[in-house]
Scaffold this motif. Structure first.
Motif, mmCIF file in Angstrom:
data_model
loop_
_atom_site.group_PDB
_atom_site.id
_atom_site.type_symbol
_atom_site.label_atom_id
_atom_site.label_comp_id
_atom_site.label_asym_id
_atom_site.label_seq_id
_atom_site.Cartn_x
_atom_site.Cartn_y
_atom_site.Cartn_z
ATOM 1 N N TRP A 1 2.395 -13.864 10.820
ATOM 2 C CA TRP A 1 2.593 -13.302 9.492
ATOM 3 C C TRP A 1 3.008 -11.842 9.601
ATOM 4 N N ALA A 2 3.889 -11.405 8.716
ATOM 5 C CA ALA A 2 4.416 -10.037 8.741
ATOM 6 C C ALA A 2 3.482 -9.127 7.958
ATOM 7 N N TYR A 3 2.370 -8.741 8.603
ATOM 8 C CA TYR A 3 1.397 -7.887 7.919
ATOM 9 C C TYR A 3 1.967 -6.492 7.664
ATOM 10 N N GLU A 4 2.980 -6.084 8.433
ATOM 11 C CA GLU A 4 3.597 -4.788 8.196
ATOM 12 C C GLU A 4 4.339 -4.746 6.868
ATOM 13 N N VAL A 5 4.634 -5.903 6.310
ATOM 14 C CA VAL A 5 5.242 -5.999 4.981
ATOM 15 C C VAL A 5 4.186 -6.324 3.927
ATOM 16 N N ILE A 6 3.295 -7.252 4.247
ATOM 17 C CA ILE A 6 2.302 -7.722 3.277
ATOM 18 C C ILE A 6 1.311 -6.624 2.920
ATOM 19 N N ALA A 7 0.831 -5.882 3.930
ATOM 20 C CA ALA A 7 -0.224 -4.886 3.681
ATOM 21 C C ALA A 7 0.220 -3.771 2.733
ATOM 22 N N PRO A 8 1.358 -3.092 2.979
ATOM 23 C CA PRO A 8 1.749 -2.031 2.033
ATOM 24 C C PRO A 8 2.112 -2.559 0.656
ATOM 25 N N ALA A 9 2.727 -3.741 0.602
ATOM 26 C CA ALA A 9 3.060 -4.297 -0.709
ATOM 27 C C ALA A 9 1.790 -4.621 -1.496
ATOM 28 N N ALA A 10 0.775 -5.160 -0.807
ATOM 29 C CA ALA A 10 -0.488 -5.462 -1.474
ATOM 30 C C ALA A 10 -1.180 -4.177 -1.928
ATOM 31 N N ALA A 11 -1.138 -3.138 -1.087
ATOM 32 C CA ALA A 11 -1.745 -1.863 -1.462
ATOM 33 C C ALA A 11 -1.059 -1.273 -2.691
ATOM 34 N N GLY A 12 0.261 -1.340 -2.731
ATOM 35 C CA GLY A 12 0.996 -0.845 -3.888
ATOM 36 C C GLY A 12 0.670 -1.633 -5.139
ATOM 37 N N ALA A 13 0.527 -2.970 -5.003
ATOM 38 C CA ALA A 13 0.200 -3.798 -6.163
ATOM 39 C C ALA A 13 -1.190 -3.461 -6.699
ATOM 40 N N VAL A 14 -2.160 -3.260 -5.788
ATOM 41 C CA VAL A 14 -3.517 -2.920 -6.213
ATOM 42 C C VAL A 14 -3.539 -1.549 -6.908
ATOM 43 N N LEU A 15 -2.862 -0.574 -6.313
ATOM 44 C CA LEU A 15 -2.822 0.761 -6.905
ATOM 45 C C LEU A 15 -2.150 0.731 -8.276
ATOM 46 N N LEU A 16 -1.069 -0.011 -8.395
ATOM 47 C CA LEU A 16 -0.374 -0.103 -9.678
ATOM 48 C C LEU A 16 -1.254 -0.785 -10.722
ATOM 49 N N ALA A 17 -1.972 -1.830 -10.317
ATOM 50 C CA ALA A 17 -2.848 -2.526 -11.251
ATOM 51 C C ALA A 17 -3.968 -1.613 -11.739
ATOM 52 N N ILE A 18 -4.523 -0.813 -10.810
ATOM 53 C CA ILE A 18 -5.592 0.109 -11.203
ATOM 54 C C ILE A 18 -5.080 1.146 -12.196
ATOM 55 N N LEU A 19 -3.896 1.690 -11.914
ATOM 56 C CA LEU A 19 -3.329 2.707 -12.804
ATOM 57 C C LEU A 19 -3.037 2.136 -14.185
ATOM 58 N N LEU A 20 -2.520 0.912 -14.237
ATOM 59 C CA LEU A 20 -2.217 0.304 -15.533
ATOM 60 C C LEU A 20 -3.492 -0.059 -16.278
ATOM 61 N N ALA A 21 -4.531 -0.501 -15.535
ATOM 62 C CA ALA A 21 -5.777 -0.898 -16.182
ATOM 63 C C ALA A 21 -6.555 0.284 -16.734
ATOM 64 N N THR A 22 -6.391 1.437 -16.077
ATOM 65 C CA THR A 22 -7.131 2.625 -16.511
ATOM 66 C C THR A 22 -6.307 3.538 -17.417
ATOM 67 N N GLY A 23 -5.123 3.058 -17.778
ATOM 68 C CA GLY A 23 -4.280 3.886 -18.613
ATOM 69 C C GLY A 23 -4.618 3.793 -20.058
#
Length: 227
Positions: free
Chosen positions: A205-227
């Motif tokens: 599995w390409a964790y070098e792609v999955i990990a940053p994309a997942a981190a960005g998705a989590v950060l974006l979700a947190i920002l939208l949820a707390t907005g």
């Protein structure tokens, strides 16, 4: 006796291994570069010119989008070596020894079928139905002109068909990706039974792609949820 001018075969350096054939999608590479330029331009503009939460949203969006763009455009490739076929898809890398490849199929997508029955799509060798249709049209025209003695003039600019003699249509009679699949089938036929081309299929599995994309998705979700 061995002389300096005639070294023994054992003392000669081994022949260099043949390099892998690499197949990538030119349109995918061009599209990926253009998308990265657009994302970078918009993202950095929001980072340095935005106010309030805009820079953080832009940062999270870039962390999410950039790896995905790379995964689906720049990353896909097929490496055909003497002993194995390596497939680099957006989220996985698969290595199949030729001895484990059952067939290579072409339909609405190009894929490799392992002897275990598993199928792996070749993302970097996409099927173009339009290119395939054009190639079939050239093939049918070439066959028709050959049957007619090759005397049919071409309707090219300036009447060049009359000067060209046979007037056979130019261009290949196989789509580019179909030619790639033909080359891979030829390698499978030649190398499939070789001892060095045996082994097990490996999937990473390409964790070098999955990990940053997942981190960005989590950060974006947190920002939208707390907005």
């Amino acid at each position: 006796m061995t002389t300096p001018d005639h070294p023994s075969p054992a003392s000669q350096p081994p022949a260099p291994a043949a390099q892998d054939r690499i197949y990538r999608s030119p349109m995918g590479l061009v599209g990926g570069v253009l998308l990265l330029l657009v994302v970078g331009w918009l993202g950095f503009d929001a980072l340095f010119q935005g106010h309030g939460r805009a820079p953080w949203l832009a940062l999270a969006g870039m962390i999410l989008i950039v790896p995905l763009v790379i995964a689906f455009t720049l990353r896909p490739a097929v490496f055909a070596g003497e002993d194995r076929l390596r497939i680099r898809n957006p989220f996985r890398a698969v290595a199949l020894p030729w001895g484990e490849v059952a067939s290579l199929r072409s339909g609405y997508s190009n894929e490799v079928v392992a002897k275990s029955g598993r199928k792996y799509q070749l993302w970097s060798v996409p099927v173009s139905l339009r290119a395939r249709k054009k190639a079939e049209l050239r093939k049918s025209r070439a066959a028709a002109e050959a049957a007619g003695g090759g005397s049919t003039p071409s309707r090219g600019l300036g009447g060049l068909g009359a000067l060209g003699g046979s007037g056979a249509p130019g261009g290949p009679t196989r789509a580019d990706t179909d030619q790639v699949m033909d080359e891979l089938r030829d390698m499978l036929e030649r190398r499939g039974t070789e001892e060095s081309a045996q082994g097990e299929v490996t999937v990473r599995w390409a964790y070098e792609v999955i990990a940053p994309a997942a981190a960005g998705a989590v950060l974006l979700a947190i920002l939208l949820a707390t907005g």
